[in-house]
Design a protein around this motif. Structure first.
Motif, PDB file in Angstrom:
ATOM      1  N   UNK A  35       0.854  -1.190   0.000  1.00  0.00           N
ATOM      2  CA  UNK A  35       0.000   0.000   0.000  1.00  0.00           C
ATOM      3  C   UNK A  35       0.890   1.240   0.000  1.00  0.00           C
ATOM      4  N   UNK A  36       0.592   2.152  -0.885  1.00  0.00           N
ATOM      5  CA  UNK A  36       1.353   3.390  -0.967  1.00  0.00           C
ATOM      6  C   UNK A  36       0.869   4.367   0.098  1.00  0.00           C
ATOM      7  N   UNK A  37       1.802   5.078   0.668  1.00  0.00           N
ATOM      8  CA  UNK A  37       1.492   6.129   1.628  1.00  0.00           C
ATOM      9  C   UNK A  37       2.025   7.427   1.039  1.00  0.00           C
ATOM     10  N   UNK A  38       1.108   8.359   0.787  1.00  0.00           N
ATOM     11  CA  UNK A  38       1.479   9.646   0.209  1.00  0.00           C
ATOM     12  C   UNK A  38       1.243  10.736   1.240  1.00  0.00           C
ATOM     13  N   UNK A  39       2.250  11.544   1.457  1.00  0.00           N
ATOM     14  CA  UNK A  39       2.118  12.722   2.309  1.00  0.00           C
ATOM     15  C   UNK A  39       2.324  13.925   1.395  1.00  0.00           C
ATOM     16  N   UNK A  40       1.237  14.613   1.136  1.00  0.00           N
ATOM     17  CA  UNK A  40       1.238  15.737   0.207  1.00  0.00           C
ATOM     18  C   UNK A  40       1.255  17.036   1.001  1.00  0.00           C
ATOM     19  N   UNK A  41       2.296  17.833   0.803  1.00  0.00           N
ATOM     20  CA  UNK A  41       2.436  19.114   1.482  1.00  0.00           C
ATOM     21  C   UNK A  41       2.107  20.210   0.477  1.00  0.00           C
ATOM     22  N   UNK A  42       1.174  21.083   0.858  1.00  0.00           N
ATOM     23  CA  UNK A  42       0.660  22.072  -0.092  1.00  0.00           C
ATOM     24  C   UNK A  42       0.637  23.475   0.495  1.00  0.00           C
ATOM     25  N   UNK A  43       0.566  24.431  -0.428  1.00  0.00           N
ATOM     26  CA  UNK A  43       0.360  25.843  -0.092  1.00  0.00           C
ATOM     27  C   UNK A  43      -0.927  26.309  -0.765  1.00  0.00           C
ATOM     28  N   UNK A  44      -1.641  27.214  -0.112  1.00  0.00           N
ATOM     29  CA  UNK A  44      -2.737  27.935  -0.747  1.00  0.00           C
ATOM     30  C   UNK A  44      -2.581  29.401  -0.380  1.00  0.00           C
ATOM     31  N   UNK A  45      -3.182  30.257  -1.153  1.00  0.00           N
ATOM     32  CA  UNK A  45      -3.039  31.694  -0.945  1.00  0.00           C
ATOM     33  C   UNK A  45      -3.512  32.133   0.444  1.00  0.00           C
ATOM     34  N   UNK A  46      -4.562  31.505   0.948  1.00  0.00           N
ATOM     35  CA  UNK A  46      -5.132  31.899   2.238  1.00  0.00           C
ATOM     36  C   UNK A  46      -4.693  31.001   3.379  1.00  0.00           C
ATOM     37  N   UNK A  47      -3.694  30.175   3.167  1.00  0.00           N
ATOM     38  CA  UNK A  47      -3.247  29.260   4.197  1.00  0.00           C
ATOM     39  C   UNK A  47      -3.935  27.915   4.066  1.00  0.00           C
TER      40      UNK A  47
END
Length: 148
Positions: A35-47
């Motif tokens: 099983x794959x484990x993905x940790x996606x780290x993101x930015x958005x304009x408003x946090x």
């Protein structure tokens, strides 16, 4: 971790997430018992809020439904990069304008500095050190660390 697969997934997700106002900061990908484990780290304009993470998670799930990337299933975690994560990409600096950072340069002979991120112009980060503006191409920065 398969670097090629990580880069492929980032490329695959980049455009659809950008349409939602989301930029990928990083992706950690590991496999445990098929099983794959993905940790996606993101930015958005408003946090990045909890509601925003849930929305992004659903969108990524819908995107992956149309692929055969994870036939054995996957676990997805979506979050902000966090304050203690080193800044290494131009996007990291873009979303941290106004923060004070300690900079380490690629050229080891160059003295480390502590300065405030003032702006990002293309691939150049503009810092304020007292009243002095310092323009540094991202290629010259090894990493930055937020100072609390």
């Amino acid at each position: 971790m398969n670097i090629d697969l990580k880069d492929e997934i980032i490329k695959f997700l980049k455009a659809p997430l950008r349409e939602l106002g989301v930029e990928i900061a990083d992706l950690n990908l590991s496999v445990y018992k098929n099983e794959a484990i993905l940790k996606l780290f993101v930015y958005t304009q408003d946090g990045v809020t909890l509601a925003e993470c849930a929305k992004i998670s659903r969108a990524v799930g819908d995107i992956f439904e149309e692929t055969d990337y994870f036939e054995n299933g996957y676990l997805l975690e979506v979050s902000s990069p966090g304050l203690d994560r080193p800044l290494t990409k131009i996007t990291d600096y873009k979303y941290r304008i106004g923060e004070t950072v300690k900079l380490e340069f690629v050229d080891k002979k160059r003295k480390r500095i502590t300065a405030k991120i003032d702006a990002v112009d293309g691939e150049v980060v503009v810092f304020l050190d007292n009243e002095d503006k310092i323009l540094v191409p991202i290629t010259e920065i090894k990493k930055g660390k937020i100072i609390f």
